[in-house]
Motif scaffolding. Structure first.
Motif, PDB file in Angstrom:
ATOM      1  N   ASP A 205     -28.068 -33.227 -52.004  1.00  0.00           N
ATOM      2  CA  ASP A 205     -27.005 -33.246 -52.764  1.00  0.00           C
ATOM      3  C   ASP A 205     -26.140 -32.086 -52.951  1.00  0.00           C
ATOM      4  N   ALA A 206     -25.083 -32.013 -52.387  1.00  0.00           N
ATOM      5  CA  ALA A 206     -24.019 -30.710 -51.959  1.00  0.00           C
ATOM      6  C   ALA A 206     -23.890 -30.137 -53.301  1.00  0.00           C
ATOM      7  N   SER A 207     -23.987 -30.519 -54.489  1.00  0.00           N
ATOM      8  CA  SER A 207     -23.469 -29.837 -55.855  1.00  0.00           C
ATOM      9  C   SER A 207     -24.296 -29.114 -56.446  1.00  0.00           C
ATOM     10  N   THR A 208     -25.951 -29.200 -56.040  1.00  0.00           N
ATOM     11  CA  THR A 208     -26.811 -28.162 -56.815  1.00  0.00           C
ATOM     12  C   THR A 208     -27.561 -27.769 -55.711  1.00  0.00           C
ATOM     13  N   ALA A 209     -28.387 -26.608 -56.034  1.00  0.00           N
ATOM     14  CA  ALA A 209     -29.561 -26.001 -55.100  1.00  0.00           C
ATOM     15  C   ALA A 209     -30.630 -25.338 -56.073  1.00  0.00           C
ATOM     16  N   SER A 210     -31.622 -24.693 -55.670  1.00  0.00           N
ATOM     17  CA  SER A 210     -32.759 -24.411 -56.451  1.00  0.00           C
ATOM     18  C   SER A 210     -32.782 -22.947 -56.280  1.00  0.00           C
ATOM     19  N   PHE A 211     -31.753 -22.185 -55.534  1.00  0.00           N
ATOM     20  CA  PHE A 211     -31.933 -20.958 -54.890  1.00  0.00           C
ATOM     21  C   PHE A 211     -30.676 -20.406 -55.100  1.00  0.00           C
ATOM     22  N   ALA A 212     -30.688 -19.082 -55.913  1.00  0.00           N
ATOM     23  CA  ALA A 212     -29.429 -18.367 -56.130  1.00  0.00           C
ATOM     24  C   ALA A 212     -29.642 -16.569 -55.815  1.00  0.00           C
ATOM     25  N   VAL A 213     -28.590 -16.155 -55.369  1.00  0.00           N
ATOM     26  CA  VAL A 213     -28.324 -14.698 -55.391  1.00  0.00           C
ATOM     27  C   VAL A 213     -27.463 -14.488 -56.514  1.00  0.00           C
ATOM     28  N   VAL A 214     -27.842 -13.188 -57.198  1.00  0.00           N
ATOM     29  CA  VAL A 214     -27.070 -12.743 -58.020  1.00  0.00           C
ATOM     30  C   VAL A 214     -26.776 -11.151 -57.689  1.00  0.00           C
ATOM     31  N   THR A 215     -25.653 -10.827 -58.013  1.00  0.00           N
ATOM     32  CA  THR A 215     -25.089  -9.146 -57.669  1.00  0.00           C
ATOM     33  C   THR A 215     -24.900  -8.626 -59.265  1.00  0.00           C
ATOM     34  N   THR A 216     -24.818  -7.287 -59.055  1.00  0.00           N
ATOM     35  CA  THR A 216     -24.193  -6.604 -60.333  1.00  0.00           C
ATOM     36  C   THR A 216     -23.326  -5.626 -59.820  1.00  0.00           C
ATOM     37  N   LEU A 217     -22.289  -5.347 -60.297  1.00  0.00           N
ATOM     38  CA  LEU A 217     -21.410  -4.469 -59.898  1.00  0.00           C
ATOM     39  C   LEU A 217     -21.600  -3.202 -59.833  1.00  0.00           C
ATOM     40  N   GLY A 218     -22.500  -2.521 -60.622  1.00  0.00           N
ATOM     41  CA  GLY A 218     -22.947  -1.134 -60.500  1.00  0.00           C
ATOM     42  C   GLY A 218     -22.056  -0.329 -61.310  1.00  0.00           C
ATOM     43  N   SER A 219     -22.370   1.101 -61.681  1.00  0.00           N
ATOM     44  CA  SER A 219     -21.692   1.945 -62.759  1.00  0.00           C
ATOM     45  C   SER A 219     -21.948   3.215 -62.185  1.00  0.00           C
ATOM     46  N   GLU A 220     -21.535   4.055 -62.971  1.00  0.00           N
ATOM     47  CA  GLU A 220     -21.788   5.551 -62.711  1.00  0.00           C
ATOM     48  C   GLU A 220     -23.225   5.866 -62.895  1.00  0.00           C
ATOM     49  N   SER A 221     -23.610   5.263 -64.035  1.00  0.00           N
ATOM     50  CA  SER A 221     -25.107   5.548 -64.256  1.00  0.00           C
ATOM     51  C   SER A 221     -26.265   4.955 -63.376  1.00  0.00           C
ATOM     52  N   CYS A 222     -25.796   3.692 -62.827  1.00  0.00           N
ATOM     53  CA  CYS A 222     -26.718   2.868 -61.899  1.00  0.00           C
ATOM     54  C   CYS A 222     -26.044   2.165 -60.638  1.00  0.00           C
TER      55      CYS A 222
END
Length: 514
Positions: A205-222
Motif C-alpha cells: 500500500d503505497a499510500s501509508t507506512a509505519s515508519f517516519a523520520v522527523v527533523t527539526t530546524l534548530g535555533s540559536e539555543s538548540c
C-alpha cells in the motif's frame, strides 16, 4: 371536442388553445431566486460544465472507443475522466487543528489494540512550525478510543451545491489522540519523511507506512534534531502510556536541518543542512558527511533504491550525491554558475555573486548539474518512471526533468504557481498522474504531470497551504506496473474515491475527488 394540436392544450372554459411552454392562465409566475454572489453562480456553472463534459466523454467512448480526441490532442477515456474528477474537488476544513500541520504532514499505518480486538488503521502525522508533533486517527475507528476527540469538519468548497450533501458520508473523520500522541519539539518541525514503497506493487500500500523520520530546524539555543517514529508494534491507545514519547529516538546535530529522506528499509536517513548533506545510520546514530557546501540544501530525495540523493540548493542548483560514499576526504569541485539567459535569473542576481562558481565537496558529477531560476523549494522523483523528477523553485517555477536529458533542460513546465520565498511542498498522487501545490497567494493548484495542464486553481484558505500528502482510499484498486485501470474501474463514482491532505496555518484540509 376540438382536435389536439402539438405543443398546445385546449381550455374548454375559455374555448381556446394555449401553448404548453407558457404559464397556465391564472397561475402565479414563480420568480427565480437571486444569487447571493458571483462566486455561487460560478460554482453552479462549473458543476454543470463538469456534468456536461462527463456525458460528452461517455458519448465519445461509445462512438470512438477508449482513445478519444480532445481539443489539443488524443487521450484515453480513463485519463480524461480522471482529469474531470480532479478539476472539481470537494474541500473540508477541520476545526481545532490550527497550526498543527503548517510545516509537514504524512500518513502512517499501525495496528492498535482495543477491548474488542486488534485492527489496522491509518494515522495522520502532523508537524507545526511551532514545534508541535501530533497524531490523528483517520477513519471511523477512533470512536473506540478512550482518549480521542473527534475533530469536526465543515465543507468550505463548494459551499452552495446542496445536492452534494449526500457525499458528506464519505468524509474522512479524524480523531485527535490525547494520551501521549502529541509531542513538543525543541524547535520548529522542518520535515516529515517516510520510506517510499514500490508504487503499483500488488502487495504494498503505497499510500501509508509505519515508519517516519522527523527533523527539526534548530535555533540559536538548540541544534537541529532527527527523530525516528516507529509504529510497527501494536499500540494500546486505551492505556495511559504515551504513543509518541516512547517511540521517538533523538539524534542531535550541530547544524540547521532543512529536509530529510530515508531509504525503503528504514535503516538510513539522509539530511540536508546549512552545511551540506549528511547520512545518519538510524540504528547506531552515527553520522557520515556526504557533501559539504556553503549553500544550504533546502530539499532532497533518495532515488535509485536509496543509493543516490537528489539535492536542491539555495543557490538554485540541483545535483546528485552518492549516498554510499565512505571516503575519508571529499573531492573538491568548482561548479560554474550558468549565464542568466540559460537559467532564467536576472542579471542583477548574477551580479551579486562574488565568483562565477561555487565550491562543493563530495562524490558528484558536476556535468549533471541543473539550475533553477531561484532557490529550490521542493523535489519529487517519480517511481513509475524513475528517470523523471519534479522540481519547484521560489520564483514560482515548477518543472519536470529527465536525468537522461539534463543538458536539454526541463521537458515540461507548469504555469500558474505563485511563490517568492516560501518552502512549499509538491504532492504527487499515488498513480503519478497529477501534482498538487499551494501558493503564496493562498491558492491551490493541480496540474496534469503528462500534459502540463492546469486542471484546478482556486483559493479556499487565507494562509499558504505549504504541506500536502495524497491518500488513496481503501476502496480504490491497486494497479500493477504496465497496466492502466479498466474502463469500468474509472466509473465507480464513490466506490473509487481518493484525495489529498493539506496543511496550512489555519489547520488541516481534506480535498476529495469523486
Amino acid at each position: 371536442m376540438p382536435p389536439d394540436l402539438p405543443g398546445f392544450y385546449y381550455d374548454p372554459e375559455k374555448n381556446r388553445y394555449f401553448p404548453l411552454k407558457g404559464p397556465i392562465p391564472g397561475s402565479v409566475r414563480k420568480t427565480a431566486p437571486v444569487q447571493n454572489s458571483v462566486s455561487e453562480a460560478t460554482e453552479v456553472r462549473s458543476f454543470l460544465r463538469k456534468a456536461i463534459r462527463n456525458a460528452k466523454l461517455l458519448q465519445d467512448r461509445e462512438l470512438y472507443g477508449n482513445i478519444i480526441s480532445t481539443r489539443k490532442r488524443k487521450g484515453s477515456f480513463q485519463e480524461e475522466y480522471m482529469k474531470t474528477l480532479v478539476s472539481r474537488p470537494m474541500v473540508w476544513k477541520y476545526q481545532g487543528t490550527k497550526k498543527n500541520a503548517n510545516a509537514a504532514l504524512g500518513l502512517m499505518h499501525a495496528n492498535v489494540e482495543t477491548p474488542v480486538g486488534q485492527f489496522g488503521t491509518d494515522f495522520l502525522l502532523t508537524g507545526g512550525a511551532n514545534g508541535s508533533l501530533s497524531l490523528f486517527e483517520v477513519g471511523k475507528k477512533g470512536q473506540q478510543f478512550c482518549h480521542a476527540q473527534k475533530q469536526t469538519a465543515m465543507r468550505i468548497w463548494p459551499s452552495t451545491i446542496d445536492s452534494q450533501k449526500e457525499f458528506c458520508k464519505d468524509l474522512k473523520h479524524i480523531w485527535k489522540l490525547s494520551n501521549g500522541a502529541s509531542f513538543l519539539c525543541s524547535s520548529n518541525i522542518s520535515c516529515i519523511s517516510m520510506p517510499r514503497k514500490q508504487a503499483f506493487h500488488p502487495e504494498n500500500d503505497a499510500s501509508t507506512a509505519s515508519f517516519a523520520v522527523v527533523t527539526t530546524l534548530g535555533s540559536e539555543s538548540c541544534s537541529g534534531a532527527l527523530y525516528v517514529l516507529n509504529l510497527g508494534n501494536p499500540l494500546e491507545l486505551n492505556s495511559q502510556s504515551p504513543v509518541i514519547g516512547r517511540s521517538l529516538e533523538v539524534a542531535s546535530l550541530n547544524c540547521t536541518i532543512w529536509t530529510a529522506d530515508c531509504n525503503s528499509s528504514g535503516s538510513k536517513a539522509v539530511i540536508g543542512t546549512n552545511l551540506g548533506v549528511t547520512s545518519v545510520n538510524l540504528e547506531t546514530g552515527v553520522p557520515l558527511t556526504l557533501c559539504r557546501s556553503k549553500s544550504d540544501v533546502l530539499c532532497l530525495q533518495l532515488i535509485q533504491s536509496g543509493n543516490i540523493a537528489l539535492c536542491g540548493f539555495r543557490n538554485g542548483a540541483i545535483l546528485t550525491v552518492d549516498s554510499r560514499q565512505r571516503q575519508r576526504q571529499l573531492a573538491r569541485h568548482h561548479i560554474p554558475y550558468p549565464s542568466p539567459k540559460l537559467c532564467g535569473t536576472s542579471s542583477r542576481t548574477s551580479s551579486t555573486r562574488d565568483k562565477p562558481w561555487f565550491v562543493l565537496r563530495g562524490h558528484i558529477h558536476p556535468s549533471d548539474t541543473i539550475y533553477m531560476p531561484s532557490s529550490v523549494s521542493c523535489l519529487a522523483s517519480l517511481q513509475l518512471y524513475d528517470q523523471y523528477f519534479l522540481a519547484s523553485s521560489m520564483d514560482g517555477s515548477i518543472k519536470l526533468y529527465d536525468h537522461r536529458l539534463i543538458q536539454r533542460g526541463a521537458i515540461q513546465s507548469y504555469e500558474g504557481h505563485v511563490n517568492s520565498h516560501t518552502r512549499i511542498h509538491l504532492g504527487v498522487d499515488t498513480y503519478e498522474r497529477f501534482v498538487l501545490s499551494g501558493g503564496e497567494d493562498s491558492s491551490v493548484g493541480i496540474w496534469s504531470i503528462k500534459s502540463g495542464e492546469l486542471l484546478y486553481r482556486d483559493k479556499f484558505s487565507n494562509s499558504i497551504p505549504s504541506a500536502v500528502s495524497w491518500q488513496l482510499s481503501e476502496e480504490s484498486p491497486k494497479v500493477p506496473i504496465g497496466r492502466e485501470r479498466d474502463e469500468d474501474e474509472c466509473q465507480g463514482g464513490r466506490d473509487h474515491i481518493w484525495g489529498a491532505w493539506l496543511g496550512s496555518e489555519e489547520g488541516l484540509f481534506w480535498m476529495q475527488f469523486m
